[in-house]
Design a protein around this motif. Sequence first.
Motif, mmCIF file in Angstrom:
data_model
loop_
_atom_site.group_PDB
_atom_site.id
_atom_site.type_symbol
_atom_site.label_atom_id
_atom_site.label_comp_id
_atom_site.label_asym_id
_atom_site.label_seq_id
_atom_site.Cartn_x
_atom_site.Cartn_y
_atom_site.Cartn_z
ATOM 1 N N PRO A 47 0.795 -1.229 0.000
ATOM 2 C CA PRO A 47 0.000 0.000 0.000
ATOM 3 C C PRO A 47 0.834 1.288 0.000
ATOM 4 O O PRO A 47 0.295 2.368 -0.247
ATOM 5 N N VAL A 48 2.133 1.194 0.254
ATOM 6 C CA VAL A 48 3.001 2.383 0.208
ATOM 7 C C VAL A 48 3.088 2.913 -1.229
ATOM 8 O O VAL A 48 3.357 4.095 -1.468
ATOM 9 N N THR A 49 2.831 2.012 -2.191
ATOM 10 C CA THR A 49 2.815 2.402 -3.600
ATOM 11 C C THR A 49 1.843 3.551 -3.875
ATOM 12 O O THR A 49 2.036 4.323 -4.807
ATOM 13 N N ASN A 50 0.823 3.669 -3.041
ATOM 14 C CA ASN A 50 -0.131 4.776 -3.202
ATOM 15 C C ASN A 50 0.484 6.120 -2.828
ATOM 16 O O ASN A 50 -0.111 7.167 -3.092
ATOM 17 N N PHE A 51 1.665 6.097 -2.213
ATOM 18 C CA PHE A 51 2.340 7.330 -1.808
ATOM 19 C C PHE A 51 3.619 7.567 -2.618
ATOM 20 O O PHE A 51 3.928 8.684 -2.972
ATOM 21 N N VAL A 52 4.383 6.504 -2.870
ATOM 22 C CA VAL A 52 5.628 6.610 -3.650
ATOM 23 C C VAL A 52 5.613 5.526 -4.732
ATOM 24 O O VAL A 52 5.626 4.335 -4.421
ATOM 25 N N ASP A 53 5.578 5.962 -6.005
ATOM 26 C CA ASP A 53 5.445 5.022 -7.136
ATOM 27 C C ASP A 53 6.480 3.901 -7.112
ATOM 28 O O ASP A 53 6.164 2.758 -7.412
ATOM 29 N N LEU A 66 8.815 -3.505 -5.524
ATOM 30 C CA LEU A 66 8.945 -4.536 -4.487
ATOM 31 C C LEU A 66 7.859 -5.607 -4.610
ATOM 32 O O LEU A 66 8.006 -6.705 -4.088
ATOM 33 N N ASP A 67 6.766 -5.264 -5.282
ATOM 34 C CA ASP A 67 5.663 -6.221 -5.405
ATOM 35 C C ASP A 67 5.641 -6.975 -6.720
ATOM 36 O O ASP A 67 4.665 -7.675 -7.009
ATOM 37 N N PHE A 68 6.716 -6.866 -7.487
ATOM 38 C CA PHE A 68 6.778 -7.679 -8.700
ATOM 39 C C PHE A 68 6.813 -9.145 -8.281
ATOM 40 O O PHE A 68 7.671 -9.548 -7.483
ATOM 41 N N GLY A 94 -11.111 -17.767 -12.497
ATOM 42 C CA GLY A 94 -12.426 -17.542 -11.902
ATOM 43 C C GLY A 94 -12.453 -17.343 -10.394
ATOM 44 O O GLY A 94 -13.502 -17.048 -9.838
ATOM 45 N N LEU A 95 -11.313 -17.500 -9.728
ATOM 46 C CA LEU A 95 -11.297 -17.302 -8.263
ATOM 47 C C LEU A 95 -11.376 -15.813 -7.927
ATOM 48 O O LEU A 95 -10.634 -15.011 -8.485
ATOM 49 N N THR A 96 -12.252 -15.470 -7.013
ATOM 50 C CA THR A 96 -12.295 -14.090 -6.534
ATOM 51 C C THR A 96 -11.326 -13.980 -5.360
ATOM 52 O O THR A 96 -11.520 -14.605 -4.322
ATOM 53 N N ILE A 97 -10.252 -13.221 -5.591
ATOM 54 C CA ILE A 97 -9.181 -13.159 -4.602
ATOM 55 C C ILE A 97 -9.033 -11.748 -4.061
ATOM 56 O O ILE A 97 -8.892 -10.794 -4.825
ATOM 57 N N ARG A 98 -9.065 -11.630 -2.749
ATOM 58 C CA ARG A 98 -8.798 -10.323 -2.143
ATOM 59 C C ARG A 98 -7.319 -10.001 -2.346
ATOM 60 O O ARG A 98 -6.466 -10.835 -2.067
ATOM 61 N N THR A 99 -7.048 -8.802 -2.829
ATOM 62 C CA THR A 99 -5.664 -8.353 -2.915
ATOM 63 C C THR A 99 -5.486 -7.114 -2.046
ATOM 64 O O THR A 99 -6.455 -6.481 -1.639
ATOM 65 N N VAL A 108 -0.013 -3.508 -8.975
ATOM 66 C CA VAL A 108 0.745 -4.650 -9.486
ATOM 67 C C VAL A 108 0.022 -5.956 -9.135
ATOM 68 O O VAL A 108 -0.151 -6.843 -9.974
ATOM 69 N N HIS A 109 -0.421 -6.035 -7.891
ATOM 70 C CA HIS A 109 -1.152 -7.234 -7.458
ATOM 71 C C HIS A 109 -2.443 -7.411 -8.262
ATOM 72 O O HIS A 109 -2.756 -8.512 -8.712
ATOM 73 N N LEU A 110 -3.166 -6.299 -8.428
ATOM 74 C CA LEU A 110 -4.420 -6.367 -9.187
ATOM 75 C C LEU A 110 -4.198 -6.915 -10.587
ATOM 76 O O LEU A 110 -4.885 -7.841 -11.025
ATOM 77 N N GLU A 111 -3.216 -6.332 -11.277
ATOM 78 C CA GLU A 111 -2.947 -6.733 -12.663
ATOM 79 C C GLU A 111 -2.426 -8.163 -12.731
ATOM 80 O O GLU A 111 -2.801 -8.918 -13.617
#
Length: 339
Positions: free
Chosen positions: A99-105, A110-112, A171-176, A181-184
């Motif tokens: 979630p730090v990505t929302n502050f510093v691109d 790190l989430d690759f 088809g799995l609904t997964i909370r991210t 990056v996680h979403l995509e």
Amino acid sequence: ADNGANNTEENVSDNNEADAANSEYSSGDASYVIEAGIGLNNQHPQYEGLLRFKEIVEEETDGDVYVETYHSSQLGDDREMMEALQLGSQEVTIPSTAPVTNFVDEYAILDFPFLFANEEVAMEVLNGEMGDELLDSLEDQEMVGLAWWENGYRDLTNSTQPVETAEDFQGLTIRTMENEVHLEAFSELGANPTPMAFGELFTGMQQGTVDGQENPLATIYLEGFYEVQDYYSDTNHVYSPFVFLMSKSFYDSLPDDYQELVGDAAQEAGEFQIEQNRAQNEEMLESLIDEGMEHSEVTDEAREEMAEIVQPVNDQFAEQLDQDFVERFFQAVEDAEEM
Ligand code: TK8
């Protein structure tokens, strides 16, 4: 086992009483009070690490700096707590870096998925120049990054089907986490990613809003996710660091020697947290199986297939970041791998 997993009122008051009893100091006698909050519950090594930070800081300042500790998203989710740090209404939080990505691109790198081959490589990079640069980059966002802690390798759980191969994600609904990056990456695998704050996740799984989630073993066990999830897969798809953050306005208000002291304490408590965390992660798999979860083993071949499928996501995000930073970062990973 009942780990007192969730965010009940009872837990909240237990915690504050325990804290008061744990400390020979009191906030009333202190010149500085640090309100520190995390998202995970008080069973997790992250909280043990926070208590260690409290102990070091209070002892070394003889109670002149007092630390109030909160867990289980009592002060908000990762993103809200970072916003509170920016406003100066909270002093410390230790989010996952996602979630730090929302502050510093640049944190996106790190989430690759499948970036760090093992924990040692991750530590080498984070505790080196690139890690320092990422910590320093938070200053523009009114936060001071003091140390790297460890959440760990993330694995998938779900309530629908065993997941062993890339195809099984369909088809799995997964909370991210709230991170592009996680979403995509999960979209690319054919899943339906649903971003959600960690504090809402248990209920989300219980009510069937999501089929599954992904987190390190210690979280899956200590938050009692086995109560609402049947299948565990050791995907190890991404290494999740924690980053120890302090409000910049608070940090700046501290005298120089206290600034140094909180930095050292965050580092020392982090080393302790990482040690505990790794030990727990190892123990937790057996406990999950005892609780009735089915363990789906993911082979290296299956992981490679997953990595290939999500590679375009890594490439796409790498293109959007500062190219010099990306090059130096990948070089640092390569160098660390050769050590
Ligand atoms: C806790 C979070 C959590 C993270 C997530 O605050 O959101 O899934 O893994 O540990 O940072």
